[in-house]
Write a protein that holds these residues in place. Structure first.
Motif, PDB file in Angstrom:
ATOM      1  N   GLY A  31     -66.893  43.802  29.293  1.00  0.00           N
ATOM      2  CA  GLY A  31     -65.714  42.951  29.280  1.00  0.00           C
ATOM      3  C   GLY A  31     -64.931  43.133  27.997  1.00  0.00           C
ATOM      4  O   GLY A  31     -65.393  43.786  27.066  1.00  0.00           O
ATOM      5  N   ALA A  32     -63.752  42.559  27.945  1.00  0.00           N
ATOM      6  CA  ALA A  32     -62.906  42.676  26.753  1.00  0.00           C
ATOM      7  C   ALA A  32     -61.872  41.571  26.732  1.00  0.00           C
ATOM      8  O   ALA A  32     -61.553  40.971  27.759  1.00  0.00           O
ATOM      9  CB  ALA A  32     -62.204  44.029  26.727  1.00  0.00           C
ATOM     10  N   ILE A  33     -61.377  41.327  25.544  1.00  0.00           N
ATOM     11  CA  ILE A  33     -60.183  40.507  25.375  1.00  0.00           C
ATOM     12  C   ILE A  33     -59.224  41.367  24.559  1.00  0.00           C
ATOM     13  O   ILE A  33     -59.577  41.909  23.521  1.00  0.00           O
ATOM     14  CB  ILE A  33     -60.491  39.142  24.724  1.00  0.00           C
ATOM     15  N   SER A  34     -58.038  41.565  25.080  1.00  0.00           N
ATOM     16  CA  SER A  34     -57.072  42.491  24.478  1.00  0.00           C
ATOM     17  C   SER A  34     -56.385  41.854  23.272  1.00  0.00           C
ATOM     18  O   SER A  34     -56.467  40.636  23.076  1.00  0.00           O
ATOM     19  CB  SER A  34     -56.018  42.893  25.505  1.00  0.00           C
ATOM     20  N   CYS A  41     -63.452  40.944  32.667  1.00  0.00           N
ATOM     21  CA  CYS A  41     -64.913  40.948  32.686  1.00  0.00           C
ATOM     22  C   CYS A  41     -65.402  41.742  33.888  1.00  0.00           C
ATOM     23  O   CYS A  41     -64.643  41.959  34.842  1.00  0.00           O
ATOM     24  CB  CYS A  41     -65.448  39.524  32.750  1.00  0.00           C
ATOM     25  N   ASN A  42     -66.655  42.145  33.845  1.00  0.00           N
ATOM     26  CA  ASN A  42     -67.289  42.904  34.935  1.00  0.00           C
ATOM     27  C   ASN A  42     -66.564  44.213  35.203  1.00  0.00           C
ATOM     28  O   ASN A  42     -66.298  44.563  36.355  1.00  0.00           O
ATOM     29  CB  ASN A  42     -67.393  42.052  36.202  1.00  0.00           C
ATOM     30  N   ALA A  48     -63.136  48.492  29.469  1.00  0.00           N
ATOM     31  CA  ALA A  48     -63.182  47.489  28.398  1.00  0.00           C
ATOM     32  C   ALA A  48     -62.621  48.059  27.097  1.00  0.00           C
ATOM     33  O   ALA A  48     -61.834  47.396  26.410  1.00  0.00           O
ATOM     34  CB  ALA A  48     -64.609  47.000  28.197  1.00  0.00           C
ATOM     35  N   LEU A  49     -62.988  49.283  26.763  1.00  0.00           N
ATOM     36  CA  LEU A  49     -62.487  49.894  25.531  1.00  0.00           C
ATOM     37  C   LEU A  49     -60.987  50.130  25.591  1.00  0.00           C
ATOM     38  O   LEU A  49     -60.288  49.973  24.586  1.00  0.00           O
ATOM     39  CB  LEU A  49     -63.228  51.196  25.246  1.00  0.00           C
ATOM     40  N   CYS A  66     -72.191  40.469  26.695  1.00  0.00           N
ATOM     41  CA  CYS A  66     -71.122  39.754  27.391  1.00  0.00           C
ATOM     42  C   CYS A  66     -71.516  38.340  27.827  1.00  0.00           C
ATOM     43  O   CYS A  66     -70.682  37.452  27.842  1.00  0.00           O
ATOM     44  CB  CYS A  66     -70.640  40.532  28.609  1.00  0.00           C
ATOM     45  N   GLY A  67     -72.765  38.136  28.170  1.00  0.00           N
ATOM     46  CA  GLY A  67     -73.193  36.821  28.620  1.00  0.00           C
ATOM     47  C   GLY A  67     -73.106  35.747  27.548  1.00  0.00           C
ATOM     48  O   GLY A  67     -73.069  34.562  27.852  1.00  0.00           O
TER      49      GLY A  67
END
Length: 73
Positions: A31-34, A41-42, A48-49, A66-67
């Motif tokens: 997952g990621a947050i930009s 997620c997933n 994600a990168l 991630c969890g």
């Protein structure tokens, strides 16, 4: 039993890919947050990168952890 035992004897190639964040057909365990705050997620590690895009402005990415993240936990 250790990780190599699982890899060599118990799990299929696709199962190992999912554990390591490779994903199948665009799905995965990462997952990621930009930098702009978009959360995904997933997804596969490469997705994600790409969303992480070099960081900055609070950007994050995860696979194994991630969890326990606020954005994918």
């Amino acid at each position: 039993m250790n990780f190599n035992d699982l890899k060599n004897n118990a799990l299929t190639k696709n199962q190992m890919r999912a554990i390591k964040g490779g994903g199948l057909n665009g799905n995965g365990t990462c997952g990621a947050i930009s930098p702009t705050g978009t959360r995904i997620c997933n997804v596969s590690k490469s997705t994600a990168l790409a969303a992480f895009a070099g960081g900055g402005n609070g950007a994050r990415w995860c696979c194994d952890s991630c969890g326990s993240t606020k954005y994918c936990g």
